[in-house]
Design an enzyme around this catalytic site. Structure first.
Site, PDB file in Angstrom:
ATOM      1  N   ASP A  23       3.863   2.564   7.752  1.00  0.00           N
ATOM      2  CA  ASP A  23       2.628   1.954   7.853  1.00  0.00           C
ATOM      3  C   ASP A  23       2.861   0.673   7.191  1.00  0.00           C
ATOM      4  O   ASP A  23       2.318   0.555   5.748  1.00  0.00           O
ATOM      5  CB  ASP A  23       1.520   2.981   6.862  1.00  0.00           C
ATOM      6  N   ASP A  69       0.872  -1.177   0.042  1.00  0.00           N
ATOM      7  CA  ASP A  69       0.007  -0.143  -0.045  1.00  0.00           C
ATOM      8  C   ASP A  69       0.868   1.213  -0.044  1.00  0.00           C
ATOM      9  O   ASP A  69       0.617   2.262   0.677  1.00  0.00           O
ATOM     10  CB  ASP A  69      -1.033  -0.193   1.273  1.00  0.00           C
TER      11      ASP A  69
END
Length: 175
Positions: free
Chosen positions: A106, A89
């Site tokens: 992340d 992502d």
């Protein structure tokens, strides 16, 4: 409630495992220091003034800065793949720009390059996201094909952190 707690613990553990593995492989991620009872202590990524580092999306870059960041991030993505992992992502929201340059953050959805049927698609999407983001300042980046080039080297077993890259792939038309 128990199921949600278990899922959250698995998610936290996956991110912590990814941080340790990638930091060990030389990928520029926040340095993890300690994980205990669901609490992760890691490096605070800051800018030159000691403030929290901005996200890539929040910056305005010169063409040269965009090219420099892109080159650096491609090398980080290659190191990740050499370590067997794909961010999954990666975007301008998941890159901080600290004192020493870009830092990838992340990682709870990071995946195994070898054990996920969508690995190639997710990998190429991550690479493309960096080209499109940084291509706002250096349009030539939007025409590169690093994702396919790197993946081909990976599939052939010849990808290394310092593999020469061109951003181009020779396509063979099937007749």
């Amino acid at each position: 409630k128990f199921g949600r707690q278990e899922m959250e613990q698995a998610w936290q553990s996956a991110e912590v495992d990814a941080l340790y593995k990638l930091a060990g492989a030389g990928v520029r991620v926040p340095q993890p220091y300690l994980f205990d009872h669901g609490v992760l202590l890691m490096e605070l990524v800051t800018d030159e003034a000691g403030e929290v580092a901005p996200r890539l999306i929040d910056l305005v870059l010169t063409e040269q800065e965009a090219r420099t960041y892109h080159d650096f991030l491609i090398r980080q993505i290659v190191k990740m793949l050499c370590a067997g992992m794909i961010h999954g992502d990666l975007s301008e929201y998941n890159v901080l720009v600290g004192t020493h340059g870009p830092v990838i953050i992340d990682l709870p959805q990071a995946i195994s390059a070898a054990a996920n049927n969508n690995a190639k698609r997710l990998f190429e999407r991550d690479v493309e996201a960096m080209a499109m983001c940084l291509g706002r300042w250096d349009p030539a980046l939007k025409t590169t094909d690093y994702g396919k080039e790197i993946w081909e080297l990976f599939e052939q077993g010849t990808l290394h952190p310092d593999s020469p890259l061109t951003g181009k792939v020779t396509r063979v038309e099937k007749s």
